[in-house]
Design an enzyme around this catalytic site. Structure first.
Site, PDB file in Angstrom:
ATOM      1  N   LYS A  32       6.405   9.747   0.195  1.00  0.00           N
ATOM      2  CA  LYS A  32       5.522   8.583   0.103  1.00  0.00           C
ATOM      3  C   LYS A  32       4.921   8.308   1.474  1.00  0.00           C
ATOM      4  CE  LYS A  32       6.885   4.099  -0.181  1.00  0.00           C
ATOM      5  NZ  LYS A  32       6.065   3.313   0.769  1.00  0.00           N
ATOM      6  N   ASP A  59       0.835   5.241  -0.880  1.00  0.00           N
ATOM      7  CA  ASP A  59       1.202   3.851  -1.185  1.00  0.00           C
ATOM      8  C   ASP A  59       0.384   2.894  -0.328  1.00  0.00           C
ATOM      9  OD1 ASP A  59       2.605   1.535  -1.869  1.00  0.00           O
ATOM     10  OD2 ASP A  59       4.313   2.004  -0.574  1.00  0.00           O
ATOM     11  N   LYS A  61      -1.428   0.259  -1.791  1.00  0.00           N
ATOM     12  CA  LYS A  61      -1.376  -1.056  -2.471  1.00  0.00           C
ATOM     13  C   LYS A  61      -2.707  -1.804  -2.379  1.00  0.00           C
ATOM     14  CE  LYS A  61       3.578  -1.925  -1.637  1.00  0.00           C
ATOM     15  NZ  LYS A  61       3.939  -0.927  -0.613  1.00  0.00           N
ATOM     16  N   ASP A  64      -8.367  -6.029  -3.872  1.00  0.00           N
ATOM     17  CA  ASP A  64      -9.649  -6.557  -3.393  1.00  0.00           C
ATOM     18  C   ASP A  64     -10.532  -6.796  -4.612  1.00  0.00           C
ATOM     19  OD1 ASP A  64     -11.945  -7.139  -1.749  1.00  0.00           O
ATOM     20  OD2 ASP A  64     -11.114  -5.861  -0.191  1.00  0.00           O
ATOM     21  N   THR A 119       9.634  -5.847  -4.092  1.00  0.00           N
ATOM     22  CA  THR A 119      11.096  -5.996  -4.221  1.00  0.00           C
ATOM     23  C   THR A 119      11.680  -6.848  -3.098  1.00  0.00           C
ATOM     24  OG1 THR A 119      11.224  -3.818  -3.203  1.00  0.00           O
ATOM     25  CG2 THR A 119      11.571  -3.924  -5.563  1.00  0.00           C
ATOM     26  N   ARG A 211      14.694   3.756   4.301  1.00  0.00           N
ATOM     27  CA  ARG A 211      15.710   3.710   5.357  1.00  0.00           C
ATOM     28  C   ARG A 211      17.062   4.335   5.021  1.00  0.00           C
ATOM     29  NH1 ARG A 211      14.060  -2.386   6.308  1.00  0.00           N
ATOM     30  NH2 ARG A 211      13.617  -1.998   4.110  1.00  0.00           N
TER      31      ARG A 211
END
Ligand code: C5P
Length: 232
Positions: A32, A59, A61, A64, A119, A211
């Site tokens: 990603k 990714d 996102k 607009d 999340t 992570r």
């Protein structure tokens, strides 16, 4: 596309990203690329990672007005990525426009999925800052249905919501779930989390793991552990 682990390469530069991927040697994890890396390096990082044989979830996102998102998606469709995304909060009209922009003249396109609620967002923050006073699960299901009605392929959601999304939107509607942590790991800023094994249990199609892999002492071992727990 089957079940897979997607590594969130949240690195600030091409150099750090390619050095990280070099550790995997023959393996080609699904990668990603997020805002940090894309804004730092631009489309060339997508071309370089693609040329190494990785599948890519870009990714960015988008959120607009429909016309801007449509035109931006048309640019992204030229990058030959496998998955793109946007915020469902941008409305059904924006999602329809995005799909139109993403579709190439020959009818092919990357998969398009919608972020429902991040999340990292808690029920409390959603009520306080966004003035949304419905239960989180209801908000997520409603956004997921909007995405489905707009013709999208799936949603990004918490693994805690994946099972319900499948029951509301159908088994083939993809659930891509970040917020994954090992049972013995740190949650960091994520609020709604699940282990890879639990994500498998409730039927996530893809888990996005950052992570717990990128900051591990041995990222290759952490990736292998994720795959063993999630894919089996
Ligand atoms: O490091 P960590 O495993 O928390 O990384 C999760 C990744 O998934 C990050 O790149 C984050 O931007 C992304 N993401 C998320 N929640 C969403 C959508 C994307 O955490 N709803």
């Amino acid at each position: 596309m089957g079940k897979d682990v997607i590594i969130a390469c949240d690195f600030p530069s091409e150099e750090k990203t390619l050095a990280f991927l070099d550790q995997f040697q023959g393996k080609k994890p699904f990668v990603k690329i997020g805002m940090e890396l894309f804004y730092a390096e631009g489309p060339s990082i997508v071309h370089k990672i693609k040329a190494r044989g990785h599948r890519i979830f870009l990714d960015l996102k988008l959120h607009d007005i429909p016309n801007t998102v449509k035109k931006s998606m048309a640019v992204l469709s030229g990058l030959d990525v496998d998955i793109c995304n946007l915020h469902a909060a941008g409305t059904t009209e924006m999602m329809r426009a995005a799909l139109e922009g993403l579709t190439r003249p020959d009818g092919t396109r990357p998969l398009l999925i919608a972020v429902t609620q991040l999340t990292s967002t808690s029920q409390e923050a959603m009520e306080r800052d966004l003035l949304i006073h419905e239960p989180m699960e209801k908000v997520v299901m409603s956004y997921a249905l909007n995405a489905k009605n707009a013709g999208l392929d799936g949603v990004v959601c918490s693994p805690l919501e994946a099972e319900r999304v499948h029951s509301v939107c159908g088994a083939s509607f993809l659930t891509v779930t970040p917020g994954v942590r090992f049972a013995d790991g740190d949650k960091g800023d994520q609020k709604r989390v699940m282990t890879p094994a639990q994500a498998k249990e409730i039927g996530s199609d893809y888990i996005v793991v950052g992570r717990p892999i990128t900051a591990a002492a041995d990222p290759v071992a952490a990736y292998a552990r994720c795959c063993a727990e999630f894919i089996g």
